[in-house]
Each structure stands twice: as C-alpha cells, then as structure tokens.
Write a protein that holds these residues in place. Structure first.
Motif, PDB file in Angstrom:
ATOM      1  N   MET A 143      55.878  12.722 -18.861  1.00  0.00           N
ATOM      2  CA  MET A 143      57.336  12.762 -18.873  1.00  0.00           C
ATOM      3  C   MET A 143      57.860  13.350 -20.184  1.00  0.00           C
ATOM      4  O   MET A 143      58.805  14.149 -20.179  1.00  0.00           O
ATOM      5  CB  MET A 143      57.932  11.371 -18.663  1.00  0.00           C
ATOM      6  N   ALA A 144      57.252  12.984 -21.307  1.00  0.00           N
ATOM      7  CA  ALA A 144      57.690  13.527 -22.595  1.00  0.00           C
ATOM      8  C   ALA A 144      57.488  15.044 -22.642  1.00  0.00           C
ATOM      9  O   ALA A 144      58.346  15.786 -23.138  1.00  0.00           O
ATOM     10  CB  ALA A 144      56.937  12.841 -23.732  1.00  0.00           C
ATOM     11  N   THR A 145      56.372  15.519 -22.097  1.00  0.00           N
ATOM     12  CA  THR A 145      56.111  16.963 -22.056  1.00  0.00           C
ATOM     13  C   THR A 145      57.149  17.671 -21.192  1.00  0.00           C
ATOM     14  O   THR A 145      57.679  18.731 -21.580  1.00  0.00           O
ATOM     15  CB  THR A 145      54.691  17.225 -21.506  1.00  0.00           C
ATOM     16  N   LEU A 146      57.453  17.088 -20.039  1.00  0.00           N
ATOM     17  CA  LEU A 146      58.449  17.691 -19.160  1.00  0.00           C
ATOM     18  C   LEU A 146      59.837  17.663 -19.796  1.00  0.00           C
ATOM     19  O   LEU A 146      60.617  18.618 -19.639  1.00  0.00           O
ATOM     20  CB  LEU A 146      58.452  16.990 -17.800  1.00  0.00           C
ATOM     21  N   GLN A 147      60.167  16.609 -20.514  1.00  0.00           N
ATOM     22  CA  GLN A 147      61.452  16.548 -21.233  1.00  0.00           C
ATOM     23  C   GLN A 147      61.507  17.664 -22.289  1.00  0.00           C
ATOM     24  O   GLN A 147      62.534  18.313 -22.467  1.00  0.00           O
ATOM     25  CB  GLN A 147      61.614  15.181 -21.921  1.00  0.00           C
ATOM     26  N   TYR A 148      60.394  17.843 -23.006  1.00  0.00           N
ATOM     27  CA  TYR A 148      60.318  18.898 -24.022  1.00  0.00           C
ATOM     28  C   TYR A 148      60.542  20.265 -23.383  1.00  0.00           C
ATOM     29  O   TYR A 148      61.304  21.090 -23.906  1.00  0.00           O
ATOM     30  CB  TYR A 148      58.964  18.839 -24.735  1.00  0.00           C
ATOM     31  N   LEU A 149      59.879  20.510 -22.244  1.00  0.00           N
ATOM     32  CA  LEU A 149      60.063  21.787 -21.537  1.00  0.00           C
ATOM     33  C   LEU A 149      61.496  21.953 -21.061  1.00  0.00           C
ATOM     34  O   LEU A 149      62.056  23.056 -21.097  1.00  0.00           O
ATOM     35  CB  LEU A 149      59.094  21.881 -20.359  1.00  0.00           C
ATOM     36  N   TRP A 150      62.129  20.877 -20.626  1.00  0.00           N
ATOM     37  CA  TRP A 150      63.517  20.915 -20.158  1.00  0.00           C
ATOM     38  C   TRP A 150      64.443  21.385 -21.288  1.00  0.00           C
ATOM     39  O   TRP A 150      65.347  22.191 -21.071  1.00  0.00           O
ATOM     40  CB  TRP A 150      63.916  19.525 -19.668  1.00  0.00           C
ATOM     41  N   GLY A 154      64.487  25.292 -20.625  1.00  0.00           N
ATOM     42  CA  GLY A 154      65.728  25.239 -19.859  1.00  0.00           C
ATOM     43  C   GLY A 154      65.476  24.605 -18.494  1.00  0.00           C
ATOM     44  O   GLY A 154      64.342  24.582 -18.001  1.00  0.00           O
ATOM     45  N   PRO A 155      66.536  24.085 -17.892  1.00  0.00           N
ATOM     46  CA  PRO A 155      66.368  23.389 -16.607  1.00  0.00           C
ATOM     47  C   PRO A 155      66.063  24.344 -15.455  1.00  0.00           C
ATOM     48  O   PRO A 155      66.486  25.493 -15.459  1.00  0.00           O
ATOM     49  CB  PRO A 155      67.716  22.699 -16.405  1.00  0.00           C
ATOM     50  N   SER A 156      65.287  23.821 -14.512  1.00  0.00           N
ATOM     51  CA  SER A 156      65.007  24.547 -13.274  1.00  0.00           C
ATOM     52  C   SER A 156      64.778  23.504 -12.183  1.00  0.00           C
ATOM     53  O   SER A 156      64.542  22.330 -12.461  1.00  0.00           O
ATOM     54  CB  SER A 156      63.778  25.446 -13.422  1.00  0.00           C
ATOM     55  N   TRP A 157      64.834  23.950 -10.922  1.00  0.00           N
ATOM     56  CA  TRP A 157      64.627  23.010  -9.815  1.00  0.00           C
ATOM     57  C   TRP A 157      63.211  22.442  -9.839  1.00  0.00           C
ATOM     58  O   TRP A 157      62.993  21.265  -9.583  1.00  0.00           O
ATOM     59  CB  TRP A 157      64.888  23.702  -8.472  1.00  0.00           C
ATOM     60  N   THR A 158      62.255  23.271 -10.132  1.00  0.00           N
ATOM     61  CA  THR A 158      60.857  22.831 -10.171  1.00  0.00           C
ATOM     62  C   THR A 158      60.655  21.800 -11.272  1.00  0.00           C
ATOM     63  O   THR A 158      60.019  20.759 -11.062  1.00  0.00           O
ATOM     64  CB  THR A 158      59.923  24.042 -10.416  1.00  0.00           C
ATOM     65  N   LEU A 159      61.202  22.087 -12.429  1.00  0.00           N
ATOM     66  CA  LEU A 159      61.075  21.164 -13.555  1.00  0.00           C
ATOM     67  C   LEU A 159      61.807  19.852 -13.270  1.00  0.00           C
ATOM     68  O   LEU A 159      61.308  18.773 -13.598  1.00  0.00           O
ATOM     69  CB  LEU A 159      61.621  21.838 -14.821  1.00  0.00           C
ATOM     70  N   ALA A 160      62.968  19.960 -12.633  1.00  0.00           N
ATOM     71  CA  ALA A 160      63.721  18.746 -12.286  1.00  0.00           C
ATOM     72  C   ALA A 160      62.945  17.888 -11.296  1.00  0.00           C
ATOM     73  O   ALA A 160      62.885  16.656 -11.439  1.00  0.00           O
ATOM     74  CB  ALA A 160      65.083  19.123 -11.696  1.00  0.00           C
ATOM     75  N   LEU A 161      62.319  18.509 -10.320  1.00  0.00           N
ATOM     76  CA  LEU A 161      61.511  17.778  -9.350  1.00  0.00           C
ATOM     77  C   LEU A 161      60.315  17.106 -10.028  1.00  0.00           C
ATOM     78  O   LEU A 161      60.030  15.923  -9.795  1.00  0.00           O
ATOM     79  CB  LEU A 161      61.040  18.724  -8.238  1.00  0.00           C
ATOM     80  N   CYS A 162      59.628  17.841 -10.890  1.00  0.00           N
ATOM     81  CA  CYS A 162      58.472  17.274 -11.618  1.00  0.00           C
ATOM     82  C   CYS A 162      58.915  16.133 -12.535  1.00  0.00           C
ATOM     83  O   CYS A 162      58.210  15.117 -12.658  1.00  0.00           O
ATOM     84  CB  CYS A 162      57.769  18.359 -12.423  1.00  0.00           C
ATOM     85  N   LEU A 163      60.044  16.289 -13.186  1.00  0.00           N
ATOM     86  CA  LEU A 163      60.559  15.240 -14.068  1.00  0.00           C
ATOM     87  C   LEU A 163      60.907  13.989 -13.263  1.00  0.00           C
ATOM     88  O   LEU A 163      60.600  12.866 -13.683  1.00  0.00           O
ATOM     89  CB  LEU A 163      61.784  15.756 -14.828  1.00  0.00           C
TER      90      LEU A 163
END
Length: 188
Positions: A143-150, A154-163
C-alpha cells in the motif's frame, strides 16, 4: 493463591459492605432482562454490575450494558470459568434469559471442533506469529508503494484499483486478526 486474590476479596467485601448484604444464590433478587440498567449485564442468567469492574480490555465491555451477553462472553472468552466471573459483582438473577434457550454450549461437537483447531493452532502460539507480521508488513508495504506511485506518477484507474485492493487486504487480513485479539497478548 493468585497474586491479586486478596485485592479481589477486599473489593468483594467492600461491595458487600456498600450493599448491606451478600447475595448468594438464595437471596439474589430476580428481575427481567428488560429491566436491566445500563451498567448491568447478564451472563448465564446472573446479573452482574459493571460499575466498578476494571476489564483488562478497557471500557469497551460497558457498551454491552443492559443486555444478555452470555453468547458474546462465551465466544470471546471460551476458556473462562466461573472463577473469572467472580471479579464482577453479582447483583441478581433473571428469569427470561434468552441465550440459555437459543444456544447450547459445551456440546460434544464444540469440544471436537476445539480439539481440531488446536491441532493446527497450538496453545500459546495463537498470538502474532511470524506469518501474521510478515503478511502485515507485506500488505502495508504494498500500500505504501502504491501511495508513493499515486503521488509521483499520478492517479490512474489501474492504480486506484490496485490501491483499493491493497487497502482491502489490510482490512480483511491484518485488521480482522487484530480485532479478534490475535495480533498481540498485550491489551492496547
């Protein structure tokens, strides 16, 4: 004798002195579950006063005030005996305890289930095993890695789904075990 046995006896003696009488089985007043006060609970048809009771888990036990909590008590404290209930002050009996009619405890099936569970989860090993902490750190790390990527990509649908899936994993795995008290023996 238990280390705090004399303290318990002194508390019981002071409760008796306040009340004016020691309610044994024959002298305890009988009431109805509907007439319980907010600081009283029923366990196995006995009314207990929670006013001066210091629960090791904190004041959350007082949320159950005014109810028959036999089922909840036996689910959360399956190994407790009547000795554990002596820590609370018994103030009466109820004649209409529903849990004694709806549920049957300590059946052969229940005993067999407990034996089978303890073949897998050994006594004393049910709190915060290395596997629990590995999962916790793995899910939190993802989750911390995905937050960092966000934040950086920047936000994306794929990243939002993974988060969302990573946060659900924390809730369903880590928080679930922690809410059941399986993360630590320490009462936080």
């Amino acid at each position: 004798m238990a280390p705090n046995a004399d303290l318990r006896m002194r508390k019981k003696a002071s409760a008796i002195a306040e009340d004016g009488m020691d309610h044994d089985e024959a002298t305890q007043p009988t009431t109805s579950v509907k007439n319980l006060k907010g600081n009283e609970v029923v366990i196995d048809s006995t009314v207990y006063d929670l006013t001066d009771f210091e629960h090791p888990g904190g004041d959350s036990v007082k949320l159950f005030g005014g109810n028959d909590v036999t089922v909840q008590y036996k689910m959360i404290h399956p190994y407790h005996t009547s000795k554990h209930l002596e820590k609370m002050r018994a103030v009466g009996k109820v004649s209409d305890a529903q849990s004694t009619k709806d549920y049957v405890f300590d059946t052969p099936f229940e005993r067999e289930m407990k034996r089978e569970v303890f073949k897998i989860v050994r006594r004393g090993r049910e709190f915060g095993t290395w596997g629990f902490f590995f999962r916790a750190f793995m899910y939190i790390g993802i989750m911390a890695t995905l937050q960092y990527l966000w934040v950086t990509v920047g936000p994306s649908w794929t990243l939002a789904l993974c988060l969302g899936v990573s946060q659900a994993s924390i809730g369903l795995n880590v928080q679930h075990d922690a809410n059941h008290g399986a993360a630590s023996k320490k009462a936080w």
